[in-house]
Design a protein around this motif. Structure first.
Motif, PDB file in Angstrom:
ATOM      1  N   LEU A  32      16.277  48.278 -27.979  1.00  0.00           N
ATOM      2  CA  LEU A  32      15.195  48.418 -27.008  1.00  0.00           C
ATOM      3  C   LEU A  32      15.094  49.826 -26.448  1.00  0.00           C
ATOM      4  O   LEU A  32      14.025  50.258 -26.023  1.00  0.00           O
ATOM      5  N   GLY A  33      16.190  50.562 -26.451  1.00  0.00           N
ATOM      6  CA  GLY A  33      16.191  51.878 -25.834  1.00  0.00           C
ATOM      7  C   GLY A  33      16.000  53.032 -26.789  1.00  0.00           C
ATOM      8  O   GLY A  33      16.075  54.192 -26.391  1.00  0.00           O
ATOM      9  N   GLY A  34      15.733  52.767 -28.055  1.00  0.00           N
ATOM     10  CA  GLY A  34      15.579  53.836 -29.037  1.00  0.00           C
ATOM     11  C   GLY A  34      14.358  54.706 -28.769  1.00  0.00           C
ATOM     12  O   GLY A  34      13.428  54.312 -28.066  1.00  0.00           O
ATOM     13  N   SER A  35      14.353  55.904 -29.331  1.00  0.00           N
ATOM     14  CA  SER A  35      13.238  56.837 -29.124  1.00  0.00           C
ATOM     15  C   SER A  35      12.076  56.522 -30.070  1.00  0.00           C
ATOM     16  O   SER A  35      12.265  55.935 -31.128  1.00  0.00           O
ATOM     17  N   CYS A  36      10.852  56.946 -29.664  1.00  0.00           N
ATOM     18  CA  CYS A  36       9.665  56.765 -30.495  1.00  0.00           C
ATOM     19  C   CYS A  36       8.582  57.708 -29.983  1.00  0.00           C
ATOM     20  O   CYS A  36       8.580  58.092 -28.811  1.00  0.00           O
ATOM     21  N   PRO A  37       7.615  58.090 -30.838  1.00  0.00           N
ATOM     22  CA  PRO A  37       6.538  58.986 -30.389  1.00  0.00           C
ATOM     23  C   PRO A  37       5.519  58.215 -29.561  1.00  0.00           C
ATOM     24  O   PRO A  37       5.288  57.022 -29.775  1.00  0.00           O
ATOM     25  N   PRO A  38       4.864  58.882 -28.575  1.00  0.00           N
ATOM     26  CA  PRO A  38       3.826  58.203 -27.802  1.00  0.00           C
ATOM     27  C   PRO A  38       2.578  57.982 -28.645  1.00  0.00           C
ATOM     28  O   PRO A  38       2.339  58.673 -29.635  1.00  0.00           O
ATOM     29  N   VAL A  39       1.777  57.006 -28.246  1.00  0.00           N
ATOM     30  CA  VAL A  39       0.536  56.709 -28.936  1.00  0.00           C
ATOM     31  C   VAL A  39      -0.444  57.881 -28.755  1.00  0.00           C
ATOM     32  O   VAL A  39      -0.387  58.609 -27.764  1.00  0.00           O
ATOM     33  N   ALA A  40      -1.355  58.072 -29.711  1.00  0.00           N
ATOM     34  CA  ALA A  40      -2.315  59.176 -29.670  1.00  0.00           C
ATOM     35  C   ALA A  40      -3.382  58.942 -28.589  1.00  0.00           C
ATOM     36  O   ALA A  40      -3.661  57.792 -28.224  1.00  0.00           O
ATOM     37  N   PRO A  41      -4.017  60.028 -28.080  1.00  0.00           N
ATOM     38  CA  PRO A  41      -5.049  59.881 -27.036  1.00  0.00           C
ATOM     39  C   PRO A  41      -6.181  58.947 -27.437  1.00  0.00           C
ATOM     40  O   PRO A  41      -6.711  58.206 -26.608  1.00  0.00           O
ATOM     41  N   ARG A  42      -6.591  58.964 -28.715  1.00  0.00           N
ATOM     42  CA  ARG A  42      -7.680  58.092 -29.163  1.00  0.00           C
ATOM     43  C   ARG A  42      -7.317  56.626 -28.946  1.00  0.00           C
ATOM     44  O   ARG A  42      -8.157  55.816 -28.523  1.00  0.00           O
ATOM     45  N   SER A  43      -6.073  56.261 -29.236  1.00  0.00           N
ATOM     46  CA  SER A  43      -5.639  54.879 -29.046  1.00  0.00           C
ATOM     47  C   SER A  43      -5.538  54.522 -27.567  1.00  0.00           C
ATOM     48  O   SER A  43      -5.805  53.386 -27.170  1.00  0.00           O
ATOM     49  N   VAL A  44      -5.149  55.504 -26.756  1.00  0.00           N
ATOM     50  CA  VAL A  44      -5.116  55.271 -25.307  1.00  0.00           C
ATOM     51  C   VAL A  44      -6.515  54.926 -24.814  1.00  0.00           C
ATOM     52  O   VAL A  44      -6.711  53.989 -24.038  1.00  0.00           O
ATOM     53  N   ARG A  45      -7.526  55.684 -25.269  1.00  0.00           N
ATOM     54  CA  ARG A  45      -8.907  55.400 -24.858  1.00  0.00           C
ATOM     55  C   ARG A  45      -9.354  54.023 -25.324  1.00  0.00           C
ATOM     56  O   ARG A  45     -10.044  53.296 -24.594  1.00  0.00           O
ATOM     57  N   LEU A  46      -8.985  53.664 -26.550  1.00  0.00           N
ATOM     58  CA  LEU A  46      -9.350  52.348 -27.085  1.00  0.00           C
ATOM     59  C   LEU A  46      -8.786  51.232 -26.218  1.00  0.00           C
ATOM     60  O   LEU A  46      -9.497  50.286 -25.852  1.00  0.00           O
ATOM     61  N   VAL A  47      -7.524  51.332 -25.874  1.00  0.00           N
ATOM     62  CA  VAL A  47      -6.880  50.303 -25.053  1.00  0.00           C
ATOM     63  C   VAL A  47      -7.467  50.299 -23.645  1.00  0.00           C
ATOM     64  O   VAL A  47      -7.704  49.237 -23.057  1.00  0.00           O
ATOM     65  N   GLU A  48      -7.730  51.476 -23.111  1.00  0.00           N
ATOM     66  CA  GLU A  48      -8.316  51.588 -21.777  1.00  0.00           C
ATOM     67  C   GLU A  48      -9.668  50.886 -21.725  1.00  0.00           C
ATOM     68  O   GLU A  48      -9.956  50.112 -20.797  1.00  0.00           O
ATOM     69  N   GLU A  49     -10.515  51.115 -22.709  1.00  0.00           N
ATOM     70  CA  GLU A  49     -11.826  50.473 -22.756  1.00  0.00           C
ATOM     71  C   GLU A  49     -11.686  48.958 -22.900  1.00  0.00           C
ATOM     72  O   GLU A  49     -12.442  48.186 -22.305  1.00  0.00           O
ATOM     73  N   TYR A  50     -10.710  48.538 -23.681  1.00  0.00           N
ATOM     74  CA  TYR A  50     -10.513  47.103 -23.905  1.00  0.00           C
ATOM     75  C   TYR A  50     -10.076  46.403 -22.620  1.00  0.00           C
ATOM     76  O   TYR A  50     -10.607  45.339 -22.268  1.00  0.00           O
ATOM     77  N   LEU A  51      -9.122  46.990 -21.903  1.00  0.00           N
ATOM     78  CA  LEU A  51      -8.650  46.306 -20.696  1.00  0.00           C
ATOM     79  C   LEU A  51      -9.712  46.309 -19.591  1.00  0.00           C
ATOM     80  O   LEU A  51      -9.780  45.387 -18.778  1.00  0.00           O
ATOM     81  N   LEU A  52     -10.592  47.313 -19.586  1.00  0.00           N
ATOM     82  CA  LEU A  52     -11.700  47.302 -18.632  1.00  0.00           C
ATOM     83  C   LEU A  52     -12.675  46.153 -18.933  1.00  0.00           C
ATOM     84  O   LEU A  52     -13.193  45.503 -18.031  1.00  0.00           O
ATOM     85  N   ALA A  53     -12.901  45.905 -20.220  1.00  0.00           N
ATOM     86  CA  ALA A  53     -13.852  44.873 -20.629  1.00  0.00           C
ATOM     87  C   ALA A  53     -13.262  43.466 -20.575  1.00  0.00           C
ATOM     88  O   ALA A  53     -14.012  42.491 -20.479  1.00  0.00           O
ATOM     89  N   HIS A  54     -11.935  43.357 -20.640  1.00  0.00           N
ATOM     90  CA  HIS A  54     -11.298  42.035 -20.752  1.00  0.00           C
ATOM     91  C   HIS A  54     -10.298  41.795 -19.622  1.00  0.00           C
ATOM     92  O   HIS A  54      -9.356  41.022 -19.795  1.00  0.00           O
ATOM     93  N   CYS A  55     -10.513  42.419 -18.468  1.00  0.00           N
ATOM     94  CA  CYS A  55      -9.520  42.352 -17.395  1.00  0.00           C
ATOM     95  C   CYS A  55      -9.336  40.948 -16.827  1.00  0.00           C
ATOM     96  O   CYS A  55      -8.332  40.664 -16.179  1.00  0.00           O
ATOM     97  N   ALA A  56     -10.300  40.051 -17.057  1.00  0.00           N
ATOM     98  CA  ALA A  56     -10.171  38.684 -16.544  1.00  0.00           C
ATOM     99  C   ALA A  56      -9.345  37.796 -17.468  1.00  0.00           C
ATOM    100  O   ALA A  56      -9.079  36.639 -17.131  1.00  0.00           O
ATOM    101  N   GLU A  57      -8.926  38.316 -18.596  1.00  0.00           N
ATOM    102  CA  GLU A  57      -8.143  37.547 -19.561  1.00  0.00           C
ATOM    103  C   GLU A  57      -6.649  37.799 -19.355  1.00  0.00           C
ATOM    104  O   GLU A  57      -6.261  38.813 -18.747  1.00  0.00           O
ATOM    105  N   PRO A  58      -5.786  36.896 -19.863  1.00  0.00           N
ATOM    106  CA  PRO A  58      -4.336  37.073 -19.702  1.00  0.00           C
ATOM    107  C   PRO A  58      -3.783  38.146 -20.638  1.00  0.00           C
ATOM    108  O   PRO A  58      -3.111  37.860 -21.636  1.00  0.00           O
TER     109      PRO A  58
END
Length: 345
Positions: A229-255
């Motif tokens: 669980l504590g191993g290193s890994c690269p962060p996600v790219a900015p494009r993917s951050v935007r994708l997830v951000e848009e998704y959670l804004l549109a689906h915030c009422a879901e679990p």
């Protein structure tokens, strides 16, 4: 013959101010708990408990009269039960296989043998039994325990999503758990009881409580998957951050869970969190929390007569009402009740 030596001492009681006492009081105050059985029949007790957990061997001490009782509180994705036998009993379920079992004594004591260890479990020492380990127990006559079942497959998926790797072997926890040393876990268990008793464990708050419990267990307790669980890994790219951000804004009422958001971006949960911290300065779940706070405020500003803040907060997934109030005040500069009063005026 019992494999344990029963305790001859007086029943261990939860000391004032302890985690066990707080849980006992919360449980006794829960109006929605229901009794599954009260019986002196060994076969009835054994069969009913087996339906909730797993088949096992139940042997009362010779000459002892069983006075068994099991209560249950519907906690959505997590089940919580209170179990007692009223007599000294040996319980031999063997490996649990499909679930983890968190056992929290609130009165009396038990002897637990699992994962090569044998120890006394009482209001000062709970137990967390992992699926692959053999399990044998002796509960003293006075022993009363709260039991939480955690599905092994759910925890396995959690670890796989966090690391981005297939998980072949389930994490094995150190079975002794001193709850007084884990205030966040104690707080979560109290919240679980309180929210379940409110009858508000719809899909959204239930999923959040389950996620928080898994995160706390894996992040706070000793287990054999810490390195994974504590191993290193690269962060996600900015494009993917935007994708997830848009998704959670549109689906915030879901679990929404971190696993679901990470799967959307095609990365591990760990990479997703690193990317959000780097490019947004917050975790995705903190961003989701603030989006939901704005939804609560919008509803309070248009609230009908009789609207209850508690109902609204729970519907939007805010299970810890004290923390909800603090966050609302921090973001909007006023309390939820002030917003509601202004609307009514």
């Amino acid at each position: 013959m019992s494999p344990f030596t029963p305790s001859a001492s007086s029943p261990a009681c939860a000391p004032p101010g302890s985690a066990a006492q707080a849980l006992a009081q919360a449980w006794q105050g829960a109006q929605r708990r229901r009794t599954l059985f009260t019986t002196s029949d060994r076969d009835c007790a054994q069969a009913t408990v087996a339906r909730v957990f797993r088949p096992h061997r139940l042997e009362p001490e010779r000459g002892a009269r069983l006075v068994a009782q099991m209560q249950h509180l519907d906690a959505g994705l997590l089940g919580i039960s209170q179990l007692s036998y009223g007599a000294g009993v040996d319980i031999q379920p063997g490996p649990l296989e499909r679930f983890y079992l968190l056992q929290l004594p609130i009165v009396g004591s038990a002897r637990i043998a699992t994962a090569g260890q044998e120890f006394r479990s009482d209001p000062g020492c709970a137990s967390l039994v992992s699926p692959g380990a053999d399990l044998r127990m002796h509960w003293d006559a006075s022993n009363v325990q709260l039991c939480v079942r955690i599905e092994a497959e759910v925890l396995r998926r959690f670890v796989a999503a966090w690391t981005g790797r297939a998980v072949m072997q389930l994490p094995q926890f150190q079975p002794q758990l001193h709850l007084d040393e884990q205030p966040l876990l104690q707080d979560l268990l109290l919240t679980l009881i309180q929210v379940a008793d409110h009858g508000a464990l719809a899909e959204l708050p239930s999923a959040q409580l389950q996620y928080r419990l898994l995160a706390l267990l894996l992040g706070s307790l000793p287990h054999d998957a810490s390195e994974l669980l504590g191993g290193s890994c690269p962060p996600v790219a900015p494009r993917s951050v935007r994708l997830v951000e848009e998704y959670l804004l549109a689906h915030c009422a879901e679990p929404l869970t971190p696993e679901r958001l990470a799967a959307l971006a095609g990365v591990s949960v760990r990479s997703l969190f690193l990317g959000f911290q780097r490019y947004r300065g917050v975790s995705p779940m903190r961003m989701l929390r603030e989006v939901r706070l704005r939804k609560v405020r919008a509803e309070l500003l248009n609230a009908a007569s009789g609207t209850r803040i508690t109902d609204l907060a729970l519907r939007w997934g805010f299970c810890h009402l004290g923390r909800f109030g603090q966050d609302y005040q921090r973001v909007f500069g006023e309390s939820p009740s002030q917003t509601l009063r202004a609307t009514a005026a």
